[in-house]
Design a protein around this motif. Sequence first.
Motif, mmCIF file in Angstrom:
data_model
loop_
_atom_site.group_PDB
_atom_site.id
_atom_site.type_symbol
_atom_site.label_atom_id
_atom_site.label_comp_id
_atom_site.label_asym_id
_atom_site.label_seq_id
_atom_site.Cartn_x
_atom_site.Cartn_y
_atom_site.Cartn_z
ATOM 1 N N GLU A 70 -0.144 -12.876 -13.714
ATOM 2 C CA GLU A 70 0.662 -11.678 -13.960
ATOM 3 C C GLU A 70 0.110 -10.465 -13.203
ATOM 4 O O GLU A 70 0.861 -9.638 -12.693
ATOM 5 N N TYR A 71 -1.176 -10.397 -13.115
ATOM 6 C CA TYR A 71 -1.795 -9.280 -12.355
ATOM 7 C C TYR A 71 -1.472 -9.400 -10.875
ATOM 8 O O TYR A 71 -1.172 -8.406 -10.205
ATOM 9 N N VAL A 72 -1.519 -10.640 -10.355
ATOM 10 C CA VAL A 72 -1.179 -10.865 -8.948
ATOM 11 C C VAL A 72 0.268 -10.470 -8.695
ATOM 12 O O VAL A 72 0.590 -9.823 -7.687
ATOM 13 N N GLN A 73 1.158 -10.856 -9.618
ATOM 14 C CA GLN A 73 2.579 -10.497 -9.454
ATOM 15 C C GLN A 73 2.766 -8.971 -9.478
ATOM 16 O O GLN A 73 3.586 -8.404 -8.749
ATOM 17 N N LEU A 74 1.984 -8.305 -10.347
ATOM 18 C CA LEU A 74 2.075 -6.821 -10.428
ATOM 19 C C LEU A 74 1.669 -6.180 -9.099
ATOM 20 O O LEU A 74 2.361 -5.287 -8.578
ATOM 21 N N ARG A 75 0.551 -6.639 -8.504
ATOM 22 C CA ARG A 75 0.106 -6.038 -7.244
ATOM 23 C C ARG A 75 1.081 -6.344 -6.120
ATOM 24 O O ARG A 75 1.307 -5.507 -5.226
ATOM 25 N N PHE A 76 1.704 -7.569 -6.211
ATOM 26 C CA PHE A 76 2.709 -7.928 -5.207
ATOM 27 C C PHE A 76 3.927 -7.004 -5.303
ATOM 28 O O PHE A 76 4.445 -6.517 -4.291
ATOM 29 N N GLU A 77 4.364 -6.734 -6.518
ATOM 30 C CA GLU A 77 5.544 -5.879 -6.704
ATOM 31 C C GLU A 77 5.241 -4.425 -6.291
ATOM 32 O O GLU A 77 6.088 -3.743 -5.725
ATOM 33 N N VAL A 78 4.026 -3.978 -6.596
ATOM 34 C CA VAL A 78 3.655 -2.604 -6.199
ATOM 35 C C VAL A 78 3.623 -2.485 -4.679
ATOM 36 O O VAL A 78 4.102 -1.489 -4.099
ATOM 37 N N LEU A 79 3.069 -3.524 -3.994
ATOM 38 C CA LEU A 79 3.027 -3.494 -2.527
ATOM 39 C C LEU A 79 4.436 -3.488 -1.946
ATOM 40 O O LEU A 79 4.735 -2.732 -1.019
ATOM 41 N N TRP A 80 5.300 -4.327 -2.521
ATOM 42 C CA TRP A 80 6.704 -4.383 -2.043
ATOM 43 C C TRP A 80 7.396 -3.019 -2.252
ATOM 44 O O TRP A 80 8.094 -2.500 -1.381
ATOM 45 N N SER A 81 7.181 -2.450 -3.416
ATOM 46 C CA SER A 81 7.776 -1.119 -3.704
ATOM 47 C C SER A 81 7.267 -0.060 -2.720
ATOM 48 O O SER A 81 8.027 0.807 -2.247
#
Length: 634
Positions: A70-81
């Motif tokens: 879940e943390y990896v997904q969060l950092r991925f979404e923040v980078l995409w944003s």
Amino acid sequence: MNKIKLLTLLAIALLFGASSVYSYYRDFEVVRHVSATIKAVGWSSSELEMEVVKFDRALTALAAGIEDQEYVQLRFEVLWSRVNSLLEGKENRPLREQPGVLPVLDDLLFQLQLWEDSVYQLRTQDRVEITRLRSELAHFQHLVREINVENYSGDNVWRQLDVIQGSHRHSSLYLVGLLISGGLMMWLLVRENRRNRQLAYHDMLTGLPNRMYFYQMMKQAMQWADRHHCRLAVHMVDLNNFKAVNDSLGHEVGDKLLKIVADRLRGTVGKQGDVARLGGDEFVIIQRLSQGQDASAMATQLWRSIGRDVALPDGCLSPQACIGTSLYPAQGRSIAELLCHADTAMYYAKHNRQVAIQLYESGMDERRLRRQKLAIALQAAIEQDALTLHYQPIYRLKTGQIESVEALLRWSHLEYGAVPPLEIISIAEQHGLAHRLNEWVLLSACAQAHQWQQLGHQRLKVNVNISPSIFMDGELANTVRRVLRLTQLKSASLVLEITEDTSLWDTAGSEDQLKQLRALGIEIALDDFGTGYSSFSHLRQLPLNKLKIDKSFVADMVTDLRAYHLVKTIISLAHSLDMSVVAEGIEDAEQADKLQQLGCELGQGYLLAKPMPAAAMSEALQASRTGPRSLANA
């Protein structure tokens, strides 16, 4: 009016200053905005790199079991944003415009789309997939690092700082330039305003206040006089025969004379008043009188100051002026009234040969009206040949023979009766009739002399008085030549009489005029010698034939020893210069005897004969043919 102009200039200055400050403020805001934009771009680029690094660390932590998926997904979404905001946000447009940034962002977004399914399926045990993702991410991490290093560090950073500092410096220089140009503009406006005021209120030739400024000074002086219970004197000054100076010597000499007169008036008045030039050769002085002060003293000083000789390259000019004075409030309480009365007084001073300074007196206006009526009537009299000439014989004192006759002007007006000859001449000169009057006298006298010569008086000469205006305009020789041709009178039979005042306005010019007349063969007599302002040296310079001793000296020579010696000196001086002498105003036999003893050749006066009409003169000439007249029994 001056206050309005001052307020207008002040408003312009304030508006210009405000606009300069506002322009500087706007420019400074632009610099601040540019600086903030550069900082924002740097921050956005750094944030992008940070998010890439955080995503890489999240993948590492997942493989180590430190963080969950879940943390990896969060950092991925923040980078995409972050990538989406950098590609689409208006505030990040400066970053996208940086070299090489937009392709990196597009590639990174495309890669994120490819990674999406893999990232959301990652588990701790998927070490091979995590390693692949980190390997692919390392390429983009390197690209983002290059963007930061190349655009926001090293030389680029210094270059950006130089741009900011340069913009700020340029803004400051721009403000200084605006303020300097504004100050220069204000200085030019003030200087132009002063220049326009100078032109509007001062005479360009002499620098004196003009007519417009004079009225302002006069109002202030009248207020001062009312406040301090004092008087004012208004002196009107007019130069005699100034037009003749311009016509004969040129306007350059006339302008020089006006400047000299203006300086002399200024120097004489000093702090006692103000001097202004109303126009032409007319000046006016406002004098503030203290208690008991006499205005005539200042008028006398002004007259003497003007009368000093003016040196010219070809001779010497002796300016003369007439001054009329009126007093405030005794002789007028308005400017127009004071000027009118001063002008009237000056009029009388100008047309009185014995008075050059005149204070206004009640009754002068009526006398001036008389002269105006006479001027109109004189023009008609010349046109209608209504003037007459009387003739007074001039005798040889030794033989009693008539040598010549002097033509004397006579005019009888219907309302005023007999008008004195001097008044006729002054009216003619003032109203522009002098040329026509002189030409009429010359024509009539020469025609009459020719008629007498035809009757057998071959040696008879006729004397004609010449007024200053026709003498100074340079046309006298042409006029005389034309009259002699029309009347067929021999030039040797004409004697022109001029006064000292006539010939001494310009000695060099007078000499040229007289030489032209002498070249025609006529004689020149200097009339009323001793009553003008000349020196004996003028007699040596001027080509004269005769010298006429004024009757005032002749009248006193019997009873006054000094007058006798003066007449004796004049006769001796004239003979030394090869001139004959005519004594005027002989009224008793003792005068005639003494004059004859002193060697005076010619004489005229009531003892010998009074002026008479042409018919009576014809009889006297006819009688003289029978034998010379005995002056002893006259």
